[in-house]
Design a protein around this motif. Structure first.
Motif, PDB file in Angstrom:
ATOM      1  N   LEU A  70      14.725   5.677 -13.164  1.00 20.41           N
ATOM      2  CA  LEU A  70      15.652   4.547 -13.248  1.00 20.41           C
ATOM      3  C   LEU A  70      16.381   4.342 -11.928  1.00 20.41           C
ATOM      4  CD1 LEU A  70      17.070   2.453 -15.008  1.00 20.41           C
ATOM      5  CD2 LEU A  70      18.703   4.211 -15.659  1.00 20.41           C
ATOM      6  N   ILE A  71      16.887   5.401 -11.346  1.00 25.90           N
ATOM      7  CA  ILE A  71      17.631   5.308 -10.092  1.00 25.90           C
ATOM      8  C   ILE A  71      16.724   4.833  -8.964  1.00 25.90           C
ATOM      9  CG2 ILE A  71      18.859   6.634  -8.349  1.00 25.90           C
ATOM     10  CD1 ILE A  71      19.772   8.414 -10.760  1.00 25.90           C
ATOM     11  N   ARG A  72      15.555   5.422  -8.893  1.00 26.17           N
ATOM     12  CA  ARG A  72      14.621   5.045  -7.827  1.00 26.17           C
ATOM     13  C   ARG A  72      14.274   3.567  -7.909  1.00 26.17           C
ATOM     14  NH1 ARG A  72       9.548   5.275  -8.757  1.00 26.17           N
ATOM     15  NH2 ARG A  72       9.670   7.107 -10.073  1.00 26.17           N
ATOM     16  N   ARG A  73      14.064   3.043  -9.122  1.00 30.39           N
ATOM     17  CA  ARG A  73      13.705   1.641  -9.288  1.00 30.39           C
ATOM     18  C   ARG A  73      14.874   0.731  -8.927  1.00 30.39           C
ATOM     19  NH1 ARG A  73      10.599   3.033 -14.888  1.00 30.39           N
ATOM     20  NH2 ARG A  73       8.545   3.329 -13.975  1.00 30.39           N
ATOM     21  N   ARG A  74      16.074   1.138  -9.248  1.00 26.38           N
ATOM     22  CA  ARG A  74      17.238   0.334  -8.903  1.00 26.38           C
ATOM     23  C   ARG A  74      17.431   0.291  -7.395  1.00 26.38           C
ATOM     24  NH1 ARG A  74      21.589   2.152 -13.593  1.00 26.38           N
ATOM     25  NH2 ARG A  74      20.858   0.647 -15.144  1.00 26.38           N
ATOM     26  N   VAL A  75      17.265   1.435  -6.736  1.00 25.48           N
ATOM     27  CA  VAL A  75      17.428   1.479  -5.287  1.00 25.48           C
ATOM     28  C   VAL A  75      16.375   0.604  -4.614  1.00 25.48           C
ATOM     29  CG1 VAL A  75      17.280   2.959  -3.253  1.00 25.48           C
ATOM     30  CG2 VAL A  75      18.490   3.749  -5.270  1.00 25.48           C
ATOM     31  N   ARG A  76      15.151   0.733  -5.076  1.00 19.18           N
ATOM     32  CA  ARG A  76      14.073  -0.027  -4.480  1.00 19.18           C
ATOM     33  C   ARG A  76      14.269  -1.526  -4.678  1.00 19.18           C
ATOM     34  NH1 ARG A  76       8.207  -0.158  -6.529  1.00 19.18           N
ATOM     35  NH2 ARG A  76       9.497  -0.484  -8.343  1.00 19.18           N
ATOM     36  N   GLU A  77      14.717  -1.906  -5.873  1.00 17.94           N
ATOM     37  CA  GLU A  77      14.955  -3.313  -6.162  1.00 17.94           C
ATOM     38  C   GLU A  77      16.096  -3.854  -5.288  1.00 17.94           C
ATOM     39  OE1 GLU A  77      13.053  -4.947  -7.967  1.00 17.94           O
ATOM     40  OE2 GLU A  77      14.105  -6.846  -8.285  1.00 17.94           O
ATOM     41  N   ALA A  78      17.129  -3.055  -5.115  1.00 20.28           N
ATOM     42  CA  ALA A  78      18.247  -3.478  -4.261  1.00 20.28           C
ATOM     43  C   ALA A  78      17.778  -3.684  -2.828  1.00 20.28           C
ATOM     44  CB  ALA A  78      19.346  -2.419  -4.302  1.00 20.28           C
ATOM     45  N   PHE A  79      16.901  -2.821  -2.340  1.00 18.79           N
ATOM     46  CA  PHE A  79      16.363  -2.948  -0.991  1.00 18.79           C
ATOM     47  C   PHE A  79      15.552  -4.238  -0.857  1.00 18.79           C
ATOM     48  CE2 PHE A  79      13.236  -2.240   2.302  1.00 18.79           C
ATOM     49  CZ  PHE A  79      14.009  -1.693   3.311  1.00 18.79           C
ATOM     50  N   ARG A  80      14.757  -4.511  -1.886  1.00 18.14           N
ATOM     51  CA  ARG A  80      13.888  -5.688  -1.834  1.00 18.14           C
ATOM     52  C   ARG A  80      14.699  -6.990  -1.838  1.00 18.14           C
ATOM     53  NH1 ARG A  80      11.579  -9.335  -5.123  1.00 18.14           N
ATOM     54  NH2 ARG A  80      12.728  -8.617  -6.932  1.00 18.14           N
ATOM     55  N   LEU A  81      15.693  -7.064  -2.719  1.00 14.19           N
ATOM     56  CA  LEU A  81      16.432  -8.312  -2.887  1.00 14.19           C
ATOM     57  C   LEU A  81      17.317  -8.640  -1.687  1.00 14.19           C
ATOM     58  CD1 LEU A  81      17.446  -8.079  -6.636  1.00 14.19           C
ATOM     59  CD2 LEU A  81      15.774  -9.591  -5.600  1.00 14.19           C
ATOM     60  N   ASN A  82      17.772  -7.612  -0.961  1.00 13.32           N
ATOM     61  CA  ASN A  82      18.711  -7.834   0.130  1.00 13.32           C
ATOM     62  C   ASN A  82      18.076  -7.705   1.496  1.00 13.32           C
ATOM     63  OD1 ASN A  82      21.442  -8.056  -1.315  1.00 13.32           O
ATOM     64  ND2 ASN A  82      20.423  -6.311  -2.279  1.00 13.32           N
ATOM     65  N   ARG A  83      16.759  -7.741   1.526  1.00 14.29           N
ATOM     66  CA  ARG A  83      16.053  -7.420   2.758  1.00 14.29           C
ATOM     67  C   ARG A  83      16.343  -8.423   3.884  1.00 14.29           C
ATOM     68  NH1 ARG A  83       9.774  -5.737   2.810  1.00 14.29           N
ATOM     69  NH2 ARG A  83       9.855  -4.559   4.738  1.00 14.29           N
ATOM     70  N   HIS A  84      16.565  -9.669   3.502  1.00 13.64           N
ATOM     71  CA  HIS A  84      16.814 -10.712   4.511  1.00 13.64           C
ATOM     72  C   HIS A  84      18.038 -10.409   5.356  1.00 13.64           C
ATOM     73  CE1 HIS A  84      20.070 -12.264   1.961  1.00 13.64           C
ATOM     74  NE2 HIS A  84      19.287 -11.882   0.973  1.00 13.64           N
ATOM     75  N   ARG A  85      18.945  -9.598   4.867  1.00 15.68           N
ATOM     76  CA  ARG A  85      20.214  -9.360   5.557  1.00 15.68           C
ATOM     77  C   ARG A  85      20.036  -8.520   6.818  1.00 15.68           C
ATOM     78  NH1 ARG A  85      24.462  -8.099   0.766  1.00 15.68           N
ATOM     79  NH2 ARG A  85      25.917  -8.211   2.502  1.00 15.68           N
ATOM     80  N   ILE A 108      24.775   8.325 -12.771  1.00 21.37           N
ATOM     81  CA  ILE A 108      23.792   7.241 -12.718  1.00 21.37           C
ATOM     82  C   ILE A 108      24.582   5.950 -12.553  1.00 21.37           C
ATOM     83  CG2 ILE A 108      21.961   6.055 -13.937  1.00 21.37           C
ATOM     84  CD1 ILE A 108      21.554   8.664 -15.502  1.00 21.37           C
ATOM     85  N   LEU A 109      24.563   5.398 -11.341  1.00 22.15           N
ATOM     86  CA  LEU A 109      25.337   4.190 -11.076  1.00 22.15           C
ATOM     87  C   LEU A 109      24.564   2.961 -11.533  1.00 22.15           C
ATOM     88  CD1 LEU A 109      26.504   5.076  -7.488  1.00 22.15           C
ATOM     89  CD2 LEU A 109      27.771   5.356  -9.604  1.00 22.15           C
ATOM     90  N   ASP A 110      25.290   1.877 -11.871  1.00 24.21           N
ATOM     91  CA  ASP A 110      24.618   0.650 -12.269  1.00 24.21           C
ATOM     92  C   ASP A 110      24.126  -0.089 -11.022  1.00 24.21           C
ATOM     93  OD1 ASP A 110      26.781  -0.711 -11.160  1.00 24.21           O
ATOM     94  OD2 ASP A 110      27.864  -0.664 -13.044  1.00 24.21           O
ATOM     95  N   PHE A 111      23.406  -1.169 -11.263  1.00 22.67           N
ATOM     96  CA  PHE A 111      22.714  -1.845 -10.168  1.00 22.67           C
ATOM     97  C   PHE A 111      23.688  -2.404  -9.128  1.00 22.67           C
ATOM     98  CE2 PHE A 111      20.668  -5.643  -8.374  1.00 22.67           C
ATOM     99  CZ  PHE A 111      19.574  -5.018  -7.797  1.00 22.67           C
ATOM    100  N   GLU A 112      24.835  -2.952  -9.585  1.00 26.54           N
ATOM    101  CA  GLU A 112      25.805  -3.557  -8.674  1.00 26.54           C
ATOM    102  C   GLU A 112      26.325  -2.548  -7.654  1.00 26.54           C
ATOM    103  OE1 GLU A 112      26.667  -6.751  -8.516  1.00 26.54           O
ATOM    104  OE2 GLU A 112      25.162  -7.159 -10.062  1.00 26.54           O
TER     105      GLU A 112
END
Length: 131
Positions: A70-85, A108-112
């Motif tokens: 769960l954590i790995r997927r959240r981290v990876r998703e956060a990286f993908r969505l904010n990549r333009h920055r 276990i932190l939430d996505f935000e």
RNA sequence: GCGGUUGCGCGUUCCGCCGCCGGCACCUCGGUGCUGGAGGAAAGUCCGGACAACGCAGAGCGCCAGGCUUUGGAAACAAAGGCCGGGGUAACCCGGCAGAAAGUGCCACAGAAAAGAACCGACCGCAAGGUCAAGGGUGAAAACGUGAGGUAAGAGCUCACGCGCUCCGAUGGUGACAUCGGUUUGGGGUAAACCUCCUGGGUUGCAAGGCCGUGUAUACCGGGGCAGCGUUGCUCGCGCGUUCCCGGGGGGUAGGCCGCUCAGAUAAAUGGUGGAAAUGCCACAAGGCAUACAGAAUCUGGCUUACAGCGCAACCAUUUUU
RNA sequence: CGGGGUGUAGCGCAGUCCGGUUAGCGUACACGUCUGGGGGGCGUGUGGUCGGAGGUUCGAAUCCUCUCACCCCGA
């Protein structure tokens, strides 16, 4: 580790050991941020340009495989969505570089929260890279 | 209606947007399209099997597992039944199952004594000594129980009834076994102590094993060759031999493919977000909160452990009504 | 993914195979004593769900089963 499109993920024992042994690091909650020093006499000739990302979650902190997933997927998703920055900094690199994010808290932190911490860490990395 | 027992089944669903991994097909060579993508436990790794390498004439010893019956099964194990013990008002549930009379060991403390026992005691006798095992107390456990006869006092010593054991017969059942009758006998426990008997198992495991590639020092063995040495002064022949080349052999180094799968992994893909629906809880209401346990790594049969809720069937107890 | 091991005083370990008398040793801690004081020595004492739950047994740290942690080894 995640295989991001167009950006090979960081894999292999040698690559991980190299970043942990020779790289530099700082801490930005909730990650220990380890990165490869870019200009090492052109030894990394086979490496593709861009960022290769590694995510490390300790089995000691999270015993269940479900929690680590769960954590790995959240981290990876956060990286993908904010990549333009940090796209500019990424393209400014001549060679590829490796980054390892070590998840360093027992909760276990939430996505935000993860997204917030990841962006801060990446922008800090951009500043250290181009003074 | 409420509460419970057992056996099954399910264990969230749908839609929008942005994405991930594998396969196939196109082609402008990194894009497009189609399609597949976690579980009942994937878990713990506690037992099996397939598969692989090695070993193997045949047999034995040792080790491990199992041990009532029938059926299924390759085996683990399961289902139904039998007997014993325990729990529950009940439906029902839980645990156990060869042999202690083949032998060896152990049974602390207490007690006379912990397995062929005798301290106090009872009786005979002046005594020495002898006979006996009822009563006493100890302990987890003490040498069939009750009553009568019998005796010096007693005792299964004898008898009646009861309990247990051995064997035999009858009836029922495929069988374990049950019921009845007869006969013999009355000498603890422990085999999750050693052991005996029966049954099964060769050992190690996919990090097995195979192929390709990378490629460095060389114990040792075989073959070839230059120089040299020895064998008689020389030649041939024969022998030795640092180094060089080839092959074998063992040691070491980073990686890829097969094994490996219409889920199929190089550090490992199934996600994020928004909105409906369902279920449960809270609340007068608006609404709010929650939706378990948990993530494939060669495949597969079991066992065990974790698990919010819900549905169906049969049965039990209780209350009300008819 | 496969092998294997260890949990016992605050810490480091015995005891477990072959069940029983008081679970022992070092260190630490407290007190007393030797010394003018410190260090050190000597003596006394405190401290244990034997990782957890069931079972076998009269009796379990020890035997059996399940479970929870931690640690090694194997490309």
């Amino acid at each position: 580790m995640p295989s991001l499109k167009g950006q090979p993920s960081l894999r292999g024992h040698g690559a991980f050991d190299k970043v942990f042994g020779e790289g530099k690091s700082f801490f930005q909650f909730p990650f220990q941020f380890r990165y490869e020093v870019p200009d090492t006499q052109g030894t990394s000739k086979e490496v593709l340009p861009g960022i290769r990302l590694g995510i490390s979650i300790s089995k000691r902190r999270f015993k269940r495989a479900v929690d680590r997933n769960l954590i790995r997927r959240r981290v990876r998703e956060a990286f993908r969505l904010n990549r333009h920055r940090w796209e500019e900094a990424e393209q400014a690199l001549q060679t590829g570089t490796a980054i390892i994010l070590v998840y360093s808290t027992n909760e276990i932190l939430d996505f935000e929260r993860i997204q917030e911490g990841l962006c801060k860490a990446m922008l800090r990395w951009c500043r250290t890279n181009q003074p």
